[in-house]
Scaffold this motif. Structure first.
Motif, PDB file in Angstrom:
ATOM      1  N   THR A 120      46.128  46.393  43.740  1.00  0.00           N
ATOM      2  CA  THR A 120      46.049  45.104  43.833  1.00  0.00           C
ATOM      3  C   THR A 120      47.465  44.716  43.775  1.00  0.00           C
ATOM      4  O   THR A 120      47.983  43.841  44.880  1.00  0.00           O
ATOM      5  CB  THR A 120      45.411  44.228  43.045  1.00  0.00           C
ATOM      6  OG1 THR A 120      45.567  44.610  41.685  1.00  0.00           O
ATOM      7  CG2 THR A 120      43.858  44.509  43.139  1.00  0.00           C
ATOM      8  N   ASN A 121      48.215  45.265  43.071  1.00  0.00           N
ATOM      9  CA  ASN A 121      49.647  44.641  42.894  1.00  0.00           C
ATOM     10  C   ASN A 121      50.330  45.312  44.097  1.00  0.00           C
ATOM     11  O   ASN A 121      51.453  44.663  44.545  1.00  0.00           O
ATOM     12  CB  ASN A 121      50.325  45.051  41.695  1.00  0.00           C
ATOM     13  CG  ASN A 121      49.779  44.280  40.389  1.00  0.00           C
ATOM     14  OD1 ASN A 121      49.387  43.077  40.537  1.00  0.00           O
ATOM     15  ND2 ASN A 121      49.782  44.746  39.344  1.00  0.00           N
ATOM     16  N   TRP A 143      42.717  49.710  39.361  1.00  0.00           N
ATOM     17  CA  TRP A 143      42.504  48.507  40.182  1.00  0.00           C
ATOM     18  C   TRP A 143      43.906  47.654  40.342  1.00  0.00           C
ATOM     19  O   TRP A 143      44.171  47.229  41.464  1.00  0.00           O
ATOM     20  CB  TRP A 143      41.321  47.881  39.779  1.00  0.00           C
ATOM     21  CG  TRP A 143      41.149  46.560  40.564  1.00  0.00           C
ATOM     22  CD1 TRP A 143      41.558  45.158  40.313  1.00  0.00           C
ATOM     23  CD2 TRP A 143      40.311  46.552  41.916  1.00  0.00           C
ATOM     24  NE1 TRP A 143      41.082  44.446  41.310  1.00  0.00           N
ATOM     25  CE2 TRP A 143      40.262  45.069  42.272  1.00  0.00           C
ATOM     26  CE3 TRP A 143      39.849  47.500  42.710  1.00  0.00           C
ATOM     27  CZ2 TRP A 143      39.794  44.545  43.331  1.00  0.00           C
ATOM     28  CZ3 TRP A 143      39.091  47.040  43.774  1.00  0.00           C
ATOM     29  CH2 TRP A 143      39.299  45.749  44.282  1.00  0.00           C
ATOM     30  N   ASN A 144      44.437  47.329  39.015  1.00  0.00           N
ATOM     31  CA  ASN A 144      45.706  46.494  39.150  1.00  0.00           C
ATOM     32  C   ASN A 144      46.708  47.309  39.844  1.00  0.00           C
ATOM     33  O   ASN A 144      47.378  46.485  40.572  1.00  0.00           O
ATOM     34  CB  ASN A 144      45.948  46.403  37.481  1.00  0.00           C
ATOM     35  CG  ASN A 144      45.074  45.399  37.027  1.00  0.00           C
ATOM     36  OD1 ASN A 144      44.322  44.550  37.384  1.00  0.00           O
ATOM     37  ND2 ASN A 144      44.887  45.853  35.576  1.00  0.00           N
ATOM     38  N   ASP A 197      48.944  44.096  47.256  1.00  0.00           N
ATOM     39  CA  ASP A 197      48.871  42.581  47.384  1.00  0.00           C
ATOM     40  C   ASP A 197      47.237  42.187  47.904  1.00  0.00           C
ATOM     41  O   ASP A 197      47.019  41.497  48.624  1.00  0.00           O
ATOM     42  CB  ASP A 197      49.794  41.862  48.542  1.00  0.00           C
ATOM     43  CG  ASP A 197      49.946  40.338  48.209  1.00  0.00           C
ATOM     44  OD1 ASP A 197      49.400  39.927  47.037  1.00  0.00           O
ATOM     45  OD2 ASP A 197      49.916  39.631  49.108  1.00  0.00           O
ATOM     46  N   ILE A 198      46.521  42.873  47.244  1.00  0.00           N
ATOM     47  CA  ILE A 198      44.893  42.692  47.543  1.00  0.00           C
ATOM     48  C   ILE A 198      44.447  41.412  46.751  1.00  0.00           C
ATOM     49  O   ILE A 198      44.842  41.390  45.599  1.00  0.00           O
ATOM     50  CB  ILE A 198      44.141  43.763  47.061  1.00  0.00           C
ATOM     51  CG1 ILE A 198      44.521  45.064  48.095  1.00  0.00           C
ATOM     52  CG2 ILE A 198      42.622  43.553  47.252  1.00  0.00           C
ATOM     53  CD1 ILE A 198      43.944  46.297  47.422  1.00  0.00           C
ATOM     54  N   GLN A 199      43.925  40.422  47.286  1.00  0.00           N
ATOM     55  CA  GLN A 199      43.533  39.239  46.774  1.00  0.00           C
ATOM     56  C   GLN A 199      42.227  39.208  46.050  1.00  0.00           C
ATOM     57  O   GLN A 199      41.441  38.816  46.726  1.00  0.00           O
ATOM     58  CB  GLN A 199      43.890  37.924  47.711  1.00  0.00           C
ATOM     59  CG  GLN A 199      45.270  37.775  48.303  1.00  0.00           C
ATOM     60  CD  GLN A 199      46.144  37.420  47.061  1.00  0.00           C
ATOM     61  OE1 GLN A 199      45.963  36.863  46.135  1.00  0.00           O
ATOM     62  NE2 GLN A 199      47.273  38.143  47.202  1.00  0.00           N
ATOM     63  N   TYR A 200      42.033  39.740  45.140  1.00  0.00           N
ATOM     64  CA  TYR A 200      40.840  40.265  44.458  1.00  0.00           C
ATOM     65  C   TYR A 200      41.071  40.268  42.739  1.00  0.00           C
ATOM     66  O   TYR A 200      41.948  41.207  42.525  1.00  0.00           O
ATOM     67  CB  TYR A 200      40.156  41.406  45.026  1.00  0.00           C
ATOM     68  CG  TYR A 200      38.723  41.429  44.516  1.00  0.00           C
ATOM     69  CD1 TYR A 200      37.596  40.883  45.441  1.00  0.00           C
ATOM     70  CD2 TYR A 200      38.263  41.893  43.551  1.00  0.00           C
ATOM     71  CE1 TYR A 200      36.423  40.850  45.131  1.00  0.00           C
ATOM     72  CE2 TYR A 200      36.935  42.121  43.176  1.00  0.00           C
ATOM     73  CZ  TYR A 200      35.866  41.486  43.854  1.00  0.00           C
ATOM     74  OH  TYR A 200      34.427  41.639  43.358  1.00  0.00           O
ATOM     75  N   SER A 201      40.163  39.587  42.082  1.00  0.00           N
ATOM     76  CA  SER A 201      40.276  39.611  40.684  1.00  0.00           C
ATOM     77  C   SER A 201      39.098  40.066  40.076  1.00  0.00           C
ATOM     78  O   SER A 201      37.932  40.042  40.486  1.00  0.00           O
ATOM     79  CB  SER A 201      40.612  38.336  40.103  1.00  0.00           C
ATOM     80  OG  SER A 201      39.541  37.364  40.339  1.00  0.00           O
TER      81      SER A 201
END
Length: 400
Positions: free
Chosen positions: A32-33, A28-29, A36-40
């Protein structure tokens, strides 16, 4: 008809092994990195007990889990002990009360699952459990107590009598034409059980007893194993086609309590947890007022409103152990029973906890009980079967 992707794909990863929670977090990290997926992801931690601590009581250890998710509430929080999932909470507070069968060191972890189904596992917490297992002291509301470790009478062929350990002498005797059942030792948790096979005509009968003609509040607790799920089995039953007044069955699926008047009955629908072959279950079903609630291994299973007034039809219904009086589906029944308890009151609060903890520690189950259990409700007025004069009536509901 097939389905086609209507969109774009930037990257696809395939693995030849299942991913654990740390692997999922790493993937997931990475995504997202890179994109540039804006989800935590949610964060989850066991805040109590702390790792390295000691709990001096085998019963009622509270486990508190802290969860944070910037995307909104999580869908669920699960508690694991030594890798086995014990309980799930779907709303805060995320607290669980756990009882252990024996002293030792246990590893606790929690898993939080967010609204998208993505799960994150907490850091493990190691805790030492000490103390002596609880014992159970029966009260006057216990009307039947069959334990496979005591009161069992055998001959050279097997068990021919199972004596009641309450003060009521409701002894289970070999049924007419029945063959002795088999006493099985060292299971579960080193405790014995009685194996009753319908094909061998293994069953017991408790002669009619006034203190088992329970038509008001009632509770039953038992430790049983359905060896062939999918077939109808009856751990205990009064009556034939319909209970008169009470019975407990596993009709090819979930365990279910039944109440009747000899010509009709009320029972749970087919909801609830289905039993698995070769697995012993701690079952507790309790009715107070019209509310019947069932627990499996200490976990809430299902609840229903029972409004039928049970009746001991002829006033002389014996209790059958391992079948019912018409021997329905008896030829395929395959059941092991370690313990049966029947009360002429509902079990709530401390009384219910004491029974569950006693059975859990005796038979080696770790029994959790969510602190944030669903509410209960019961109509206290008018009472079932009453008559109301006039067009206006006041209905009183008790909720907890």
């Amino acid at each position: 008809a097939g389905a086609a992707l209507d969109g774009g794909m930037a990257e696809l990863l395939l693995y030849n092994t299942a991913l654990d929670s740390s692997d999922i977090t790493a993937v997931w990290n990475y995504f997202t990195n890179k994109y540039d997926i804006q989800y935590s992801l949610p964060t989850v931690a066991i805040t109590s007990p702390t790792t390295g601590s000691t709990n001096s009581d085998l019963t009622n250890m509270t486990v508190t889990v802290a969860v944070a998710d910037t995307q909104g509430p999580v869908a669920s929080v699960q508690l694991f002990i030594d890798g086995t999932r014990l309980a799930t909470a779907i709303a805060p507070p995320y607290q669980f009360t756990v009882s252990f069968a024996s002293p030792g060191t246990r590893t606790l972890t929690a898993v939080a699952t967010d609204a998208l189904g993505i799960s994150v596992r907490s850091a493990p917490v190691s805790v030492t459990i000490s103390g002596a297992p609880p014992t159970y002291t029966p009260g006057s509301n216990l009307k039947l107590w069959l334990e496979a470790n005591v009161g069992v009478v055998t001959n050279g062929s097997g068990v021919i009598e199972w004596d009641d350990q309450s003060s009521n002498n409701n002894n289970a005797l070999l049924g007419a034409g029945a063959s002795p059942s088999v006493l099985v030792t060292n299971t579960p948790n080193g405790q014995p059980s009685i194996h009753m096979l319908g094909a061998n005509y293994n069953y017991f009968v408790i002669p009619n007893s006034a203190n088992l003609e329970i038509t008001g509040d009632i509770a039953t607790a038992m430790v049983i194993q359905d060896n062939v799920p999918g077939q109808a089995t009856f751990p205990w039953f009064q009556g034939g086609a319909y209970p008169s007044p009470n019975g407990f069955s596993i009709l090819g699926g979930p365990p279910t309590f039944m109440r009747g008047n000899g010509v009709s009955q009320q029972e749970y629908d087919n909801a609830g947890t289905w039993v698995s072959a070769g697995v012993y279950l701690v079952i507790l079903a309790t009715q107070t007022g019209t509310t019947m609630t069932q627990y499996l291994d200490g976990n809430f299973d299902k609840t229903a409103s029972f409004t039928l007034t049970p009746v001991d039809g002829a006033g002389n219904s014996p209790m059958y152990i391992g079948t019912r009086s018409d021997f329905y589906a008896f030829g395929t029944s395959d059941l092991s029973i370690a313990e049966i308890m029947i009360f002429n009151t509902g079990l709530q609060g401390t009384n219910m906890t004491n029974v569950q903890n006693y059975l859990a520690t005796k038979y080696g189950f770790v029994v959790p009980s969510e602190v944030n259990q669903p509410p209960t409700a019961a109509i206290t007025s008018p009472t079932t079967g009453s008559t109301i004069a006039g067009s206006n009536a006041t209905v009183t509901i008790a909720a907890a």
